[in-house]
Design an enzyme around this catalytic site. Sequence first.
Site, PDB file in Angstrom:
ATOM      1  N   TYR A  33       0.822  -1.453  -0.081  1.00 47.60           N
ATOM      2  CA  TYR A  33      -0.013  -0.118   0.280  1.00 47.60           C
ATOM      3  C   TYR A  33       0.581   1.246  -0.117  1.00 47.60           C
ATOM      4  CZ  TYR A  33       0.554   0.756   5.554  1.00 47.60           C
ATOM      5  OH  TYR A  33       1.103   1.105   5.873  1.00 47.60           O
ATOM      6  N   LYS A 147       6.465  -2.228   1.961  1.00 43.11           N
ATOM      7  CA  LYS A 147       5.010  -1.126   2.656  1.00 43.11           C
ATOM      8  C   LYS A 147       4.486  -1.889   2.317  1.00 43.11           C
ATOM      9  CE  LYS A 147       3.086   3.131   3.047  1.00 43.11           C
ATOM     10  NZ  LYS A 147       2.832   2.980   4.290  1.00 43.11           N
ATOM     11  N   GLU A 179      12.515   3.046  14.199  1.00 44.08           N
ATOM     12  CA  GLU A 179      11.256   4.272  13.566  1.00 44.08           C
ATOM     13  C   GLU A 179      10.193   3.912  14.932  1.00 44.08           C
ATOM     14  OE1 GLU A 179       9.725   3.053   9.626  1.00 44.08           O
ATOM     15  OE2 GLU A 179       9.677   0.755  10.132  1.00 44.08           O
ATOM     16  N   LEU A 203      11.121   1.625   7.066  1.00 41.59           N
ATOM     17  CA  LEU A 203      10.588   1.243   5.906  1.00 41.59           C
ATOM     18  C   LEU A 203      11.331   2.881   5.669  1.00 41.59           C
ATOM     19  CD1 LEU A 203       8.486   0.956   3.623  1.00 41.59           C
ATOM     20  CD2 LEU A 203       7.030   3.352   4.780  1.00 41.59           C
TER      21      LEU A 203
HETATM   22  C1  LIG Z   1       6.672   1.847   9.668  1.00 43.69           C
HETATM   23  C2  LIG Z   1       6.831   3.645   8.750  1.00 43.69           C
HETATM   24  N1  LIG Z   1       7.719   3.922   9.106  1.00 43.69           N
HETATM   25  C3  LIG Z   1       7.405   5.502   8.144  1.00 43.69           C
HETATM   26  C4  LIG Z   1       6.607   5.679   7.495  1.00 43.69           C
HETATM   27  C5  LIG Z   1       6.667   7.225   7.171  1.00 43.69           C
HETATM   28  O1  LIG Z   1       7.057   7.394   5.288  1.00 43.69           O
HETATM   29  P1  LIG Z   1       6.243   7.931   4.306  1.00 43.69           P
HETATM   30  O2  LIG Z   1       7.029   9.532   4.695  1.00 43.69           O
HETATM   31  O3  LIG Z   1       6.169   7.771   2.784  1.00 43.69           O
HETATM   32  O4  LIG Z   1       5.125   8.228   4.543  1.00 43.69           O
HETATM   33  C6  LIG Z   1       5.229   5.084   7.587  1.00 43.69           C
HETATM   34  C7  LIG Z   1       4.438   6.006   6.505  1.00 43.69           C
HETATM   35  O5  LIG Z   1       2.996   5.694   6.773  1.00 43.69           O
HETATM   36  C8  LIG Z   1       5.280   3.981   7.499  1.00 43.69           C
HETATM   37  O6  LIG Z   1       4.023   3.213   8.091  1.00 43.69           O
END
Ligand SMILES: Cc1ncc(COP(=O)(O)O)c(C=O)c1O
Length: 281
Positions: A33, A147, A179, A203
């Site tokens: 997603y 993701k 994170e 991620l």
């Molecule tokens: C586990 C995780 N880390 C980091 C992020 C931040 O990613 P992004 O800046 O692409 O939204 C998300 C976003 O949903 C996430 O689920």
Amino acid sequence: MPSHAYINNKFVSFKNAKIHIEDRGLQFADSVYEVIAVLNGNLIDLDFHLKRLRYSLKELKISYKFNKLDFKNIFHKLLGKNRISNGIIYLQITRGVQYREHKYKNKLIPTLIIYSRNKKFNLPGKNFKGVNTITFEDLRWKRRDIKTVNLLPNIIAANKAKQKNAYEAILLQDGKVTEGTSSNIWIIKKNNLITHPANSDILKGVTRTSLLKIIKKTSLKLVEKSFTHKQLLEADEVFLTSSGSFITPILKIDKKKINKGKIGNITLKLAKMYTTSCTNG
Ligand SMILES: Cc1ncc(COP(=O)(O)O)c(C=O)c1O
């Protein structure tokens, strides 16, 4: 509630949108997603999102071909139908429908789900806010770079945060920060801006990627290196990034106030620079 969603090749009523009970996304979280921010009608960091989507699909060997223009058209039509100018686009691709078995057939037809929701963003300005957080053990699998909707450990941690009236849980693995449950975490110490390297332990956030470009325009020294729980608590400033939260200052971690519980100057400056970059496309 939005009025429309887009399932496979059709706009459908949001209320009656359905997928099959043997969809592998439902049964196995066999599915990827993206969540894309929409600010004043602009799709923020779209190219990075689509690049990461391609990466997630490739890593799971889900064969789904798409092109940017088609998706862009669908997104804008959906935003129009749902009358959304500030919010998010949610896009999910599952491996498809098959009788329930762990092993998948090769020629499944992936399921595409897209919808949009209104959302107010935390932007620098008079209502810009910082948040409280907790720390929690990182219970996730070893491929966090993909993701996927396999999010139960994130959900457990996020709900622990909710119980403690906190906005986000910062995840710890062997005494180090990976994170947040749905965000990347950054600390500032003196002139250093430190964040976890983009390997399979986290991620690679799209907001993170955009911010890396912005940092080059400042005198901050970027350090992509994992940092400890102790470094986190002793940081001058801490903030999180995500498509849903943009750059959000962290003012408290468990019982410890950061920067005396006030939004730090560097965080504020980066938030302003990021928002400007979004509004300028
Ligand atoms: C586990 C995780 N880390 C980091 C992020 C931040 O990613 P992004 O800046 O692409 O939204 C998300 C976003 O949903 C996430 O689920």
